[in-house]
Design a protein around this motif. Sequence first.
Motif, PDB file in Angstrom:
ATOM      1  N   GLY A  91      91.319  34.485  33.306  1.00 28.80           N
ATOM      2  CA  GLY A  91      89.977  34.503  33.016  1.00 28.80           C
ATOM      3  C   GLY A  91      89.178  35.717  33.280  1.00 28.80           C
ATOM      4  O   GLY A  91      88.485  36.379  32.498  1.00 28.80           O
ATOM      5  N   ILE A  96      86.895  38.455  30.338  1.00 28.04           N
ATOM      6  CA  ILE A  96      85.506  38.686  30.650  1.00 28.04           C
ATOM      7  C   ILE A  96      85.331  40.186  30.426  1.00 28.04           C
ATOM      8  O   ILE A  96      85.743  41.266  31.127  1.00 28.04           O
ATOM      9  CB  ILE A  96      84.955  38.309  31.855  1.00 28.04           C
ATOM     10  CG1 ILE A  96      85.152  36.557  31.983  1.00 28.04           C
ATOM     11  CG2 ILE A  96      83.599  38.345  32.151  1.00 28.04           C
ATOM     12  CD1 ILE A  96      85.042  36.015  33.285  1.00 28.04           C
ATOM     13  N   PRO A 122      87.566  44.383  28.700  1.00 32.25           N
ATOM     14  CA  PRO A 122      87.896  43.712  29.917  1.00 32.25           C
ATOM     15  C   PRO A 122      89.029  44.378  30.693  1.00 32.25           C
ATOM     16  O   PRO A 122      89.598  45.210  30.106  1.00 32.25           O
ATOM     17  CB  PRO A 122      88.445  42.340  29.230  1.00 32.25           C
ATOM     18  CG  PRO A 122      87.856  42.499  27.890  1.00 32.25           C
ATOM     19  CD  PRO A 122      87.881  43.739  27.390  1.00 32.25           C
ATOM     20  N   TYR A 151      80.915  45.303  38.300  1.00 31.68           N
ATOM     21  CA  TYR A 151      81.069  44.169  37.559  1.00 31.68           C
ATOM     22  C   TYR A 151      79.899  43.870  36.854  1.00 31.68           C
ATOM     23  O   TYR A 151      78.638  44.099  37.250  1.00 31.68           O
ATOM     24  CB  TYR A 151      81.543  42.682  38.299  1.00 31.68           C
ATOM     25  CG  TYR A 151      82.878  42.981  39.090  1.00 31.68           C
ATOM     26  CD1 TYR A 151      83.863  44.141  38.608  1.00 31.68           C
ATOM     27  CD2 TYR A 151      83.364  42.326  40.296  1.00 31.68           C
ATOM     28  CE1 TYR A 151      85.091  44.221  39.306  1.00 31.68           C
ATOM     29  CE2 TYR A 151      84.534  42.335  40.710  1.00 31.68           C
ATOM     30  CZ  TYR A 151      85.224  43.424  40.221  1.00 31.68           C
ATOM     31  OH  TYR A 151      86.644  43.543  40.924  1.00 31.68           O
ATOM     32  N   ALA A 189      78.725  38.177  34.429  1.00 28.47           N
ATOM     33  CA  ALA A 189      79.652  37.091  33.934  1.00 28.47           C
ATOM     34  C   ALA A 189      80.905  37.568  34.960  1.00 28.47           C
ATOM     35  O   ALA A 189      81.697  36.394  35.556  1.00 28.47           O
ATOM     36  CB  ALA A 189      80.103  37.226  32.645  1.00 28.47           C
ATOM     37  N   GLN A 190      81.345  38.700  35.099  1.00 24.42           N
ATOM     38  CA  GLN A 190      82.471  39.062  35.904  1.00 24.42           C
ATOM     39  C   GLN A 190      82.309  38.475  37.551  1.00 24.42           C
ATOM     40  O   GLN A 190      83.029  37.818  38.300  1.00 24.42           O
ATOM     41  CB  GLN A 190      82.973  40.360  35.847  1.00 24.42           C
ATOM     42  CG  GLN A 190      83.582  40.711  34.783  1.00 24.42           C
ATOM     43  CD  GLN A 190      83.971  42.191  34.532  1.00 24.42           C
ATOM     44  OE1 GLN A 190      83.221  43.059  35.295  1.00 24.42           O
ATOM     45  NE2 GLN A 190      85.166  42.686  34.152  1.00 24.42           N
ATOM     46  N   TRP A 199      82.480  34.776  37.756  1.00 23.46           N
ATOM     47  CA  TRP A 199      84.047  34.380  37.907  1.00 23.46           C
ATOM     48  C   TRP A 199      84.627  34.800  39.078  1.00 23.46           C
ATOM     49  O   TRP A 199      85.418  33.920  39.572  1.00 23.46           O
ATOM     50  CB  TRP A 199      84.671  35.002  36.586  1.00 23.46           C
ATOM     51  CG  TRP A 199      86.124  34.625  36.496  1.00 23.46           C
ATOM     52  CD1 TRP A 199      87.289  35.308  36.904  1.00 23.46           C
ATOM     53  CD2 TRP A 199      86.293  33.415  35.860  1.00 23.46           C
ATOM     54  NE1 TRP A 199      88.283  34.410  36.530  1.00 23.46           N
ATOM     55  CE2 TRP A 199      87.947  33.368  35.854  1.00 23.46           C
ATOM     56  CE3 TRP A 199      85.832  32.517  35.096  1.00 23.46           C
ATOM     57  CZ2 TRP A 199      88.438  32.207  35.364  1.00 23.46           C
ATOM     58  CZ3 TRP A 199      86.502  31.490  34.621  1.00 23.46           C
ATOM     59  CH2 TRP A 199      87.878  31.364  34.690  1.00 23.46           C
TER      60      TRP A 199
END
Length: 580
Positions: A42, A46, A58, A84, A87-88, A91
């Motif tokens: 994942g 991202i 990514p 980051y 979204a990172q 995650w």
Amino acid sequence: MPASSTRTRRQGALTDVFFLILRRMRFPLLLLVGIYAVCTIGLSLIPGVDAQGNPTEPMDMFTAFYVVSFTGTTIGLGEIPEAYSTAQRLWMLGTIYATVIGWYYSLVSILALLQENSFQNAVRQSRGVRKIYSIREPFYIVVGAGETGTLVCHGLDRLNLRFVVIERDDERLARLRLEEFHQDPPLIAADASQPQVLANAGLLAPHCRGVMALTDDDEKNQAIAVTTRLLAPRVAVLARIRNQETETHVGVFGGDLVVNPFERFARQLTAAITTPERYRLRETLVGLKGEPMPEPRQPPRGKWIMCGFGRFGHAMVEELRGSGIEVSVIDIAHYDEGGVDVRGSGIDSESLLAAGVKEADGLVAGNASDTKNLAIAVTARDLNPDIFIVTRQNQTANAPLFDAFTDDLSMVPSHIVAQEFLARITTPLLGQYLKRISQYSEKECKLLCDRLARYGRGRIPELWDVVLRHHGAEAVCEVLAQGRTVTVEHLLTDPTSRGWRSEAVVLMIRRGAKTIDRPGPEFELKTGDRLLVAGSVRGRIDVEVVLRNPNALCYVQTGQEGTGGALWRRISQARRRRNG
């Protein structure tokens, strides 16, 4: 046993522990692998963001795995290689909680596994197998840590022989751990009737010399004997059996030595009555080296009373009556089965008087209870002070009570079995020789017994086997290979003074299937002969010098000195001091 089999056994013990860990930790490991795989994949999908807020490529798979790895274990190295994106970060929050939960669950599973008895037993077994198969000297497997097993262990320890103990009773093993031995023996808590247990105890090891089955269960002793004979035919089997039918089965299916202590003592007591010197000679041969020589005993031949008609009582009555001795039996439990003359316990004077204790010459108190046997003996001695009393002592812990009573003869089953086993271990030829002494007259037995007593200075002398082969008898084998003669007289000549004889005697020689009993001095030896020799410590040293030193052998044969090494020079100096 091939070395590959030994390695396989050691590797098998390690494999058992390894697979137990894998089996119990399978789900926690799969959970961690799954969490790391999902989090890594994942994060690698991202996109990131640069300082100006523009989207970037990514992370590559390796960088993502690196970030997830330190996040799951430390959570503290910051956002690398760049800051980051939102979204990172979302995650990574999920990654943090998922990896922490996964590791917490795995650590709890590991701690639970370490506390499990099955895992601890597997680890102990693995360590024990490695320890046992690393032994590089002869050792024996003792199955059963009861009184007999403990006596055998102490006897082996006195003989500087290694041993492994198998006992399923944890309490007995705990007591054995408190015993003092020169080296701590490996202890295995398991049922030795299972073949795998015997294999783990070293049955297949190249240095295993024998298995002693001393459990309280005849069927288990039989199973141990059969397992040993099938898996390791070269290993000697010694079993204690109390049931006559089981004894026959063990003898047929794998017992090199089967000892029924009840029948053995019954025969010994009968021999002491009918042939006391032969009995004394046998006790001397099976006794432990260094113990006092057995005193001459002459139990009376007249009327006897047997108190107790169990397995021991049956064996005693059968042997005594078979020798023409009158026996009256007292018992309650077996009265209705026949063969019992007086219904009673023997503790009360009424039953003893009914059996004729006033006129009896001897009495055997042979019950399974020590206190009952002592009570019978005390009552009988009060009624007839001159009666010869034999007591059966079942527990060695009660020895002070029997010593205080001062009976005429005591039967201790554990001592009988231990003595027999240890004697056969140290001198394999002894079993064959003991069968031959039944042909000796009382005079011959007395002369030989007195001779052995002189050699031992009043104590049990040395008894050992000699095999004429290149390892251990180099000098004799070299002379025989040259076609020259070596006699028993040469072997028993003092290497420090040719006019003297060593304090040793050759009792028997085994040559192939032929047995030579008490060979004369002119008897010629041959390579491969097996000799049973008895004598003093000095006599054993003298015999070994003649066997191994060519100069010593040359001297005893011809009277001429050789020009040997330091050992022969020391012998020559000792001879000159002795002569001069």
